[in-house]
Design a protein around this motif. Structure first.
Motif, PDB file in Angstrom:
ATOM      1  N   ARG A  40      20.047  87.295  49.342  1.00 42.38           N
ATOM      2  CA  ARG A  40      20.583  86.410  50.379  1.00 42.38           C
ATOM      3  C   ARG A  40      20.719  87.111  51.723  1.00 42.38           C
ATOM      4  O   ARG A  40      21.231  86.527  52.675  1.00 42.38           O
ATOM      5  N   LEU A  41      20.296  88.357  51.817  1.00 43.38           N
ATOM      6  CA  LEU A  41      20.465  89.127  53.045  1.00 43.38           C
ATOM      7  C   LEU A  41      19.782  88.425  54.215  1.00 43.38           C
ATOM      8  O   LEU A  41      18.579  88.144  54.187  1.00 43.38           O
ATOM      9  N   GLY A  42      20.564  88.134  55.242  1.00 47.26           N
ATOM     10  CA  GLY A  42      20.033  87.465  56.421  1.00 47.26           C
ATOM     11  C   GLY A  42      19.989  85.960  56.299  1.00 47.26           C
ATOM     12  O   GLY A  42      19.946  85.254  57.291  1.00 47.26           O
ATOM     13  N   ARG A  43      20.001  85.461  55.088  1.00 48.14           N
ATOM     14  CA  ARG A  43      19.873  84.028  54.878  1.00 48.14           C
ATOM     15  C   ARG A  43      21.206  83.354  54.565  1.00 48.14           C
ATOM     16  O   ARG A  43      21.442  82.236  54.993  1.00 48.14           O
ATOM     17  N   GLY A  44      22.057  84.037  53.798  1.00 50.18           N
ATOM     18  CA  GLY A  44      23.316  83.432  53.401  1.00 50.18           C
ATOM     19  C   GLY A  44      23.085  82.225  52.518  1.00 50.18           C
ATOM     20  O   GLY A  44      21.989  82.005  51.992  1.00 50.18           O
ATOM     21  N   ARG A  92      14.065  77.245  55.179  1.00 56.14           N
ATOM     22  CA  ARG A  92      13.384  78.431  54.660  1.00 56.14           C
ATOM     23  C   ARG A  92      12.689  79.192  55.782  1.00 56.14           C
ATOM     24  O   ARG A  92      12.722  80.421  55.820  1.00 56.14           O
ATOM     25  N   ASP A  93      12.060  78.458  56.704  1.00 54.59           N
ATOM     26  CA  ASP A  93      11.414  79.119  57.839  1.00 54.59           C
ATOM     27  C   ASP A  93      12.450  79.802  58.723  1.00 54.59           C
ATOM     28  O   ASP A  93      12.206  80.906  59.244  1.00 54.59           O
ATOM     29  N   TYR A  94      13.606  79.167  58.883  1.00 51.03           N
ATOM     30  CA  TYR A  94      14.643  79.808  59.698  1.00 51.03           C
ATOM     31  C   TYR A  94      15.170  81.058  59.005  1.00 51.03           C
ATOM     32  O   TYR A  94      15.450  82.070  59.661  1.00 51.03           O
ATOM     33  N   GLY A  95      15.286  81.009  57.692  1.00 52.76           N
ATOM     34  CA  GLY A  95      15.671  82.204  56.947  1.00 52.76           C
ATOM     35  C   GLY A  95      14.666  83.330  57.129  1.00 52.76           C
ATOM     36  O   GLY A  95      15.039  84.499  57.273  1.00 52.76           O
ATOM     37  N   ALA A  96      13.378  82.984  57.140  1.00 50.63           N
ATOM     38  CA  ALA A  96      12.336  83.993  57.363  1.00 50.63           C
ATOM     39  C   ALA A  96      12.447  84.580  58.770  1.00 50.63           C
ATOM     40  O   ALA A  96      12.224  85.787  58.977  1.00 50.63           O
ATOM     41  N   TYR A  97      12.797  83.749  59.733  1.00 48.92           N
ATOM     42  CA  TYR A  97      12.999  84.210  61.111  1.00 48.92           C
ATOM     43  C   TYR A  97      14.126  85.230  61.183  1.00 48.92           C
ATOM     44  O   TYR A  97      13.993  86.294  61.819  1.00 48.92           O
ATOM     45  N   LEU A  98      15.233  84.946  60.516  1.00 47.22           N
ATOM     46  CA  LEU A  98      16.365  85.870  60.518  1.00 47.22           C
ATOM     47  C   LEU A  98      16.008  87.186  59.838  1.00 47.22           C
ATOM     48  O   LEU A  98      16.389  88.267  60.299  1.00 47.22           O
ATOM     49  N   CYS A  99      15.262  87.098  58.742  1.00 49.17           N
ATOM     50  CA  CYS A  99      14.844  88.320  58.044  1.00 49.17           C
ATOM     51  C   CYS A  99      13.904  89.151  58.910  1.00 49.17           C
ATOM     52  O   CYS A  99      13.952  90.389  58.880  1.00 49.17           O
ATOM     53  N   ALA A 100      13.048  88.481  59.670  1.00 47.58           N
ATOM     54  CA  ALA A 100      12.146  89.209  60.578  1.00 47.58           C
ATOM     55  C   ALA A 100      12.940  89.939  61.656  1.00 47.58           C
ATOM     56  O   ALA A 100      12.634  91.087  62.010  1.00 47.58           O
ATOM     57  N   MET A 101      13.985  89.277  62.169  1.00 46.26           N
ATOM     58  CA  MET A 101      14.848  89.923  63.152  1.00 46.26           C
ATOM     59  C   MET A 101      15.556  91.135  62.545  1.00 46.26           C
ATOM     60  O   MET A 101      15.672  92.189  63.189  1.00 46.26           O
ATOM     61  N   LEU A 102      16.006  90.984  61.322  1.00 46.52           N
ATOM     62  CA  LEU A 102      16.693  92.081  60.643  1.00 46.52           C
ATOM     63  C   LEU A 102      15.754  93.257  60.428  1.00 46.52           C
ATOM     64  O   LEU A 102      16.135  94.416  60.659  1.00 46.52           O
ATOM     65  N   ASP A 103      14.528  92.985  60.019  1.00 52.29           N
ATOM     66  CA  ASP A 103      13.547  94.063  59.814  1.00 52.29           C
ATOM     67  C   ASP A 103      13.264  94.803  61.120  1.00 52.29           C
ATOM     68  O   ASP A 103      13.164  96.041  61.140  1.00 52.29           O
ATOM     69  N   ALA A 105      15.299  95.068  63.649  1.00 59.05           N
ATOM     70  CA  ALA A 105      16.499  95.831  64.001  1.00 59.05           C
ATOM     71  C   ALA A 105      16.576  97.122  63.190  1.00 59.05           C
ATOM     72  O   ALA A 105      16.948  98.178  63.723  1.00 59.05           O
ATOM     73  N   ARG A 106      16.243  97.052  61.926  1.00 61.36           N
ATOM     74  CA  ARG A 106      16.277  98.249  61.069  1.00 61.36           C
ATOM     75  C   ARG A 106      15.279  99.289  61.568  1.00 61.36           C
ATOM     76  O   ARG A 106      15.575 100.485  61.606  1.00 61.36           O
ATOM     77  N   THR A 107      14.118  98.829  61.950  1.00 59.17           N
ATOM     78  CA  THR A 107      13.093  99.749  62.429  1.00 59.17           C
ATOM     79  C   THR A 107      13.514 100.416  63.732  1.00 59.17           C
ATOM     80  O   THR A 107      13.368 101.635  63.912  1.00 59.17           O
ATOM     81  N   ALA A 108      14.065  99.613  64.653  1.00 60.97           N
ATOM     82  CA  ALA A 108      14.440 100.140  65.964  1.00 60.97           C
ATOM     83  C   ALA A 108      15.659 101.048  65.889  1.00 60.97           C
ATOM     84  O   ALA A 108      15.764 102.029  66.634  1.00 60.97           O
ATOM     85  N   ALA A 109      16.588 100.747  64.986  1.00 62.32           N
ATOM     86  CA  ALA A 109      17.845 101.493  64.942  1.00 62.32           C
ATOM     87  C   ALA A 109      17.752 102.800  64.172  1.00 62.32           C
ATOM     88  O   ALA A 109      18.547 103.715  64.405  1.00 62.32           O
ATOM     89  N   GLY A 110      16.824 102.907  63.255  1.00 64.50           N
ATOM     90  CA  GLY A 110      16.713 104.135  62.474  1.00 64.50           C
ATOM     91  C   GLY A 110      17.957 104.408  61.663  1.00 64.50           C
ATOM     92  O   GLY A 110      18.480 103.522  60.985  1.00 64.50           O
ATOM     93  N   ASP A 111      18.488 105.612  61.771  1.00 64.94           N
ATOM     94  CA  ASP A 111      19.649 105.987  60.952  1.00 64.94           C
ATOM     95  C   ASP A 111      20.971 105.444  61.492  1.00 64.94           C
ATOM     96  O   ASP A 111      22.032 105.713  60.932  1.00 64.94           O
ATOM     97  N   ARG A 112      20.930 104.657  62.570  1.00 66.38           N
ATOM     98  CA  ARG A 112      22.161 104.018  63.051  1.00 66.38           C
ATOM     99  C   ARG A 112      22.510 102.778  62.239  1.00 66.38           C
ATOM    100  O   ARG A 112      23.591 102.220  62.392  1.00 66.38           O
ATOM    101  N   PHE A 113      21.598 102.330  61.391  1.00 63.35           N
ATOM    102  CA  PHE A 113      21.814 101.094  60.643  1.00 63.35           C
ATOM    103  C   PHE A 113      21.599 101.343  59.155  1.00 63.35           C
ATOM    104  O   PHE A 113      20.552 101.817  58.741  1.00 63.35           O
ATOM    105  N   ALA A 114      22.622 101.011  58.359  1.00 66.41           N
ATOM    106  CA  ALA A 114      22.523 101.171  56.907  1.00 66.41           C
ATOM    107  C   ALA A 114      22.939  99.878  56.231  1.00 66.41           C
ATOM    108  O   ALA A 114      23.863  99.197  56.679  1.00 66.41           O
ATOM    109  N   ILE A 115      22.238  99.539  55.146  1.00 64.90           N
ATOM    110  CA  ILE A 115      22.572  98.364  54.352  1.00 64.90           C
ATOM    111  C   ILE A 115      22.986  98.831  52.965  1.00 64.90           C
ATOM    112  O   ILE A 115      22.253  99.571  52.307  1.00 64.90           O
TER     113      ILE A 115
END
Length: 450
Positions: A40-44, A92-103, A105-115
């Motif tokens: 449910r990460l990003g989708r809720g 479902r498409d909106y959930g995919a949009y949120l997951c894309a944003m999360l991905d 963010a993870r790439t840009a933040a590096g070790d500043r972001f942990a899940i």
């Protein structure tokens, strides 16, 4: 001002993920996101449990997750070949949009972001930080903790206490609601709002051909989006008691149409809610909320057309009544009803009942271990109307003794007592964007020109 280097966010649905993204965008803080259900990460719940035919209730043009980039979702949707600004995208498409944003963010933040894939079961706030106890036994230390619980499951009506499957289903998102039912069966939905709409469409898509009865005290169903004439929106917040505002809304609807009359209040609703007295808020919830909800939270035209088709076929009926009793009857239930405006009661035999009454808001009734521990210890308290968690305008949790806690915040629908309109994307995106700027001091940096 509190110095924040590390923020722990508990809850990886829409509110929690979007807060994490904004914290990483606006500052140099570290963010740890705790979510017990990685799927449910990003989708809720809203987007994680959505089926293929569940459509957003707002056009794509108003669904950007970023208030400072209003075209963000439309650009993504167009790039994916899934629609344009006037489209009602699928959840479902909106959930995919949120997951894309999360991905991203993870790439840009590096070790500043942990899940962290774990469940937060306790949270202790001290002068030197916030300490999150995990189901696995570990403890996560942060400067500030933010709870993003999303919408909690509905509570059982008294008549259904102790009843269970298959006759009574408490989860309207369950995939097997209609299992074993046929064309001659009757399925009762408790509630006639947006949750009931989703459930009815899911049942139809799953092949259920029996009758569906959606039951609520007033028998109101969500209205549909439709084209509205252009108009000059009001520029100032309306003032006066609730009775005056109702008359104003009716007069305004006669001038510009009810959809425009409701929509033009959107920028002012939170301030109107805060300005209302406790008595006015309580009266609104008792008498006006159902009417406001069905006009304010509308369904897409395609959804309205499908519902109309089901009603025309006699497969969907919306009734105004109150459940008085529920008793087992073979594999089904006998429901005692008190129809609205009628003096006599009646009995309805159904094969199944589904709880679509909407999310739980009364903090005193929660079973979630984290919220339960915080409540029992007095670190959080119910808002005065018992529809959520009490917070101040900065989303700081208010403890039982009445003080706001600088190291504990709450975001999302459970803050409805303070903000009222905090269930839709436009409201939540502004809330978490503002909180992220507060926690990262981005507003101070911009003000000083740094």
């Amino acid at each position: 001002m509190l110095k924040v280097d590390h923020v722990a966010i508990i809850g990886g649905g829409f509110s929690g993920v979007l807060l994490a993204i904004n914290l990483l965008r606006h500052g140099n803080v570290r963010v740890t996101l705790v979510e017990r259900r990685p799927d449910r990460l990003g989708r809720g719940l809203a987007y994680g449990a959505a089926q293929a035919d569940h459509i957003l209730n707002v056009r794509a043009a108003n669904m950007s997750a970023l208030p400072d980039q209003p075209g963000h979702f439309v650009e993504w949707l167009t790039a994916q070949g899934l629609g344009q600004e006037g489209s009602f995208a699928t959840r479902r498409d909106y959930g995919a949009y949120l997951c894309a944003m999360l991905d991203d963010a993870r790439t840009a933040a590096g070790d500043r972001f942990a899940i962290v894939s774990d469940e937060a079961v306790d949270l202790v706030v001290r002068d030197d930080g916030a300490f999150v106890g995990l189901r696995s036994g570990g403890v996560l230390e942060a400067d500030v903790a933010v709870i993003a619980p999303g919408n909690l499951p509905p509570h059982d009506l008294p008549a259904f206490a102790g009843l269970g499957r298959p006759a009574y289903v408490n989860d309207p998102w369950a995939a097997d609601i209609a299992a074993g039912l046929g064309r001659d069966d009757v399925l009762l939905l408790l509630g006639s709002g947006l949750t009931a709409v989703d459930c009815a469409l899911s049942l139809d898509s799953a092949g259920y051909k029996g009758k569906i009865i959606a039951l609520s005290r007033r028998g109101l169903a969500p209205q549909a989006h439709a084209p509205a004439p252009p108009y000059a929106a009001r520029q100032e917040r309306p003032t006066g008691p609730a009775s005056t505002l109702v008359r104003m809304l009716r007069d305004r609807a006669a001038e510009i149409g009810w959809r425009n009359a409701v929509d033009e209040l959107r920028p002012f609703t939170p301030d109107m809610w805060r300005a209302a007295s406790a008595n006015e808020r309580s009266r609104f919830l008792r008498h006006l909320r159902p009417y406001w909800d069905v006009h304010r939270h509308r369904v897409a035209p395609g959804v309205a057309e499908r519902l109309g088709g089901l009603r025309a076929q006699g497969r969907l009926e919306v009734r105004a009544a109150k459940v008085a009793t529920a008793a087992p009857d073979g594999d089904g239930l006998l429901i005692g009803l008190r129809p609205r405006g009628a003096s006599d009661s009646e009995t309805l035999k159904v094969a199944r009942v589904v709880n679509c009454t909407g999310p739980l808001g009364d903090l005193r009734r929660v079973t979630d271990p984290l919220l339960r521990n915080l409540f029992d210890r007095g670190d959080i308290r119910p808002d005065p109307l018992a529809i959520g968690i009490d917070v101040d305008r900065q989303c700081r949790a208010i403890a039982a003794h009445g003080d706001a806690q600088a190291r504990l915040h709450v975001v999302g629908p459970m803050t409805r007592g303070a903000h009222w309109e905090i269930v839709a994307v436009p409201d939540i995106r502004r809330q978490v964007w503002t909180l992220a700027r507060e926690l990262t001091s981005a507003h101070w940096v911009e003000a000083e020109g740094l």
